[in-house]
Design a protein around this motif. Structure first.
Motif, PDB file in Angstrom:
ATOM      1  N   ASN A   1       7.266 114.809  35.490  1.00  0.00           N
ATOM      2  CA  ASN A   1       5.820 114.979  35.646  1.00  0.00           C
ATOM      3  C   ASN A   1       5.562 115.271  37.126  1.00  0.00           C
ATOM      4  O   ASN A   1       5.648 114.370  37.955  1.00  0.00           O
TER       5      ASN A   1
ATOM      6  N   THR B   1       6.068 118.761  33.027  1.00  0.00           N
ATOM      7  CA  THR B   1       4.762 118.477  32.422  1.00  0.00           C
ATOM      8  C   THR B   1       3.639 118.481  33.457  1.00  0.00           C
ATOM      9  O   THR B   1       3.017 117.454  33.728  1.00  0.00           O
TER      10      THR B   1
ATOM     11  N   ASN C   1      -0.187 119.431  35.072  1.00  0.00           N
ATOM     12  CA  ASN C   1      -1.518 119.816  34.633  1.00  0.00           C
ATOM     13  C   ASN C   1      -1.826 121.176  35.252  1.00  0.00           C
ATOM     14  O   ASN C   1      -0.966 121.785  35.903  1.00  0.00           O
TER      15      ASN C   1
ATOM     16  N   THR D   1      -0.539 119.939  30.492  1.00  0.00           N
ATOM     17  CA  THR D   1      -1.604 119.098  29.966  1.00  0.00           C
ATOM     18  C   THR D   1      -2.947 119.612  30.487  1.00  0.00           C
ATOM     19  O   THR D   1      -3.126 119.822  31.681  1.00  0.00           O
TER      20      THR D   1
ATOM     21  N   SER E   1      -3.216 121.062  25.236  1.00  0.00           N
ATOM     22  CA  SER E   1      -2.021 121.366  26.024  1.00  0.00           C
ATOM     23  C   SER E   1      -1.491 122.746  25.644  1.00  0.00           C
ATOM     24  O   SER E   1      -1.820 123.300  24.597  1.00  0.00           O
TER      25      SER E   1
ATOM     26  N   GLY F   1      -2.310 111.302  31.321  1.00  0.00           N
ATOM     27  CA  GLY F   1      -1.105 112.112  31.430  1.00  0.00           C
ATOM     28  C   GLY F   1       0.163 111.271  31.364  1.00  0.00           C
ATOM     29  O   GLY F   1       1.184 111.716  30.825  1.00  0.00           O
TER      30      GLY F   1
ATOM     31  N   PHE G   1       0.831 110.405  27.832  1.00  0.00           N
ATOM     32  CA  PHE G   1       1.385 111.607  27.206  1.00  0.00           C
ATOM     33  C   PHE G   1       2.879 111.717  27.496  1.00  0.00           C
ATOM     34  O   PHE G   1       3.685 111.950  26.583  1.00  0.00           O
TER      35      PHE G   1
ATOM     36  N   SER H   1       0.057 113.805  22.180  1.00  0.00           N
ATOM     37  CA  SER H   1      -1.374 114.072  22.241  1.00  0.00           C
ATOM     38  C   SER H   1      -2.177 112.978  21.545  1.00  0.00           C
ATOM     39  O   SER H   1      -3.253 112.584  22.021  1.00  0.00           O
TER      40      SER H   1
END
Length: 293
Positions: free
Chosen positions: A160, A179, A181, A217, A223, A248, A251, A273
């Protein structure tokens, strides 16, 4: 499901405000609460509640917050034997607007004292895992070293990339699932991410650099995911949002569990999700999850 998490542990200091404070503005907070946080800890607690055996490598401070954070992780079933006490516990000062949106100021504290030597001493926990969860609230060399251990053993790495910052091609090439955003994806690629076509282009660039799959995300917009053979958008569940802090992280923790259960990437995203949608209906970054998950 043996998941290793290398990352951050914070105490979240949450201030309810009418709106996110502007430069030069003073606002009265209508409510103040303290929650356990840190991206690593949030992900670990989520995975633990979903049935994974979680080993955490990181630091807390030699203070009251640190002791409380350790007790919380232990109570949530996370193995804390590789967590050291040093310095001051990390903190997140969070403004939570009435709309549910948030703004966060981080004090890294003990999180920035997680060293490669510490990871080396605990490398057996990474090597015995079915997946490694990483974030960027600890020093980048430490993240890169942990990833190299997992990569050598062929262990899937979920990164992330938050807070947003540049990442070396060497690290990207080791990542199984990235992952970001939208903001983080823009920082990583220098490309716009407003439309599906733009998301496709940005994600494709990262896959070309060796990332196995990218899962972006998008908050209430769901997503977007892409790997070498499929891509698409997954809609978010419509829920009554109370607090988006840690959504997040929920997730990511759930995504790791879904993959460890043998689900496909798309199935794992759908599962993650659902968990994230529940998380935003609760206050704090580490809500208690129902057994139905």
């Amino acid at each position: 499901m043996n998941i290793a998490v290398v990352g951050s542990i914070n105490m979240d200091l949450v201030y309810q405000v009418p709106h996110i404070v502007k430069a030069g503005e003073t606002l009265h907070s209508t409510k103040h609460e303290m929650f356990f946080g840190g991206k690593g800890a949030n992900q670990a607690v989520t995975a633990g509640q979903l049935g994974a055996d979680v080993n955490f490598i990181g630091n807390v401070g030699v203070d009251v917050f640190g002791e409380q954070a350790l007790q919380n992780l232990q109570a949530r079933g996370v193995n804390t034997s590789a967590i050291k006490k040093v310095g001051l516990t990390g903190q997140a000062i969070i403004q939570l607007a009435d709309s549910g949106e948030n703004s966060i100021v981080l004090f890294a504290g003990a999180n920035f004292l997680v060293t490669t030597e510490q990871i080396q001493a605990e490398r057996s926990k990474i090597e015995a895992s079915n997946a490694l969860l990483l974030q960027l609230e600890i020093p980048m060399p430490t993240v890169e070293f942990a990833a190299s251990i997992a990569a050598q053993k062929g262990i899937p790495i979920i990164l992330n990339p938050a807070p947003a910052q540049e990442i070396s091609n060497s690290l990207l090439s080791k990542v199984s699932i990235l992952t970001p955003n939208e903001t983080e994806l823009e920082v990583l690629t220098g490309l716009k991410t407003e439309t599906d076509a733009e998301l496709y282009q940005a994600c494709s660039l990262l896959v070309q650099k060796g990332v196995g799959a990218v899962v972006v995300t998008l908050g209430e917009k769901g997503s977007y995911y892409l790997n070498s053979h499929e891509h698409g958008r997954i809609q978010a569940n419509q829920v009554n949002v109370k607090d988006t802090t840690g959504a997040g992280d929920a997730f990511n923790g759930a995504l790791a569990v879904g993959l460890c259960k043998g689900h496909s990437l798309k199935e794992s995203i759908l599962y993650a999700s659902e968990v994230a949608a529940f998380a935003v209906t609760q206050m704090g970054a580490q809500p208690t999850l129902p057994s139905s998950f």
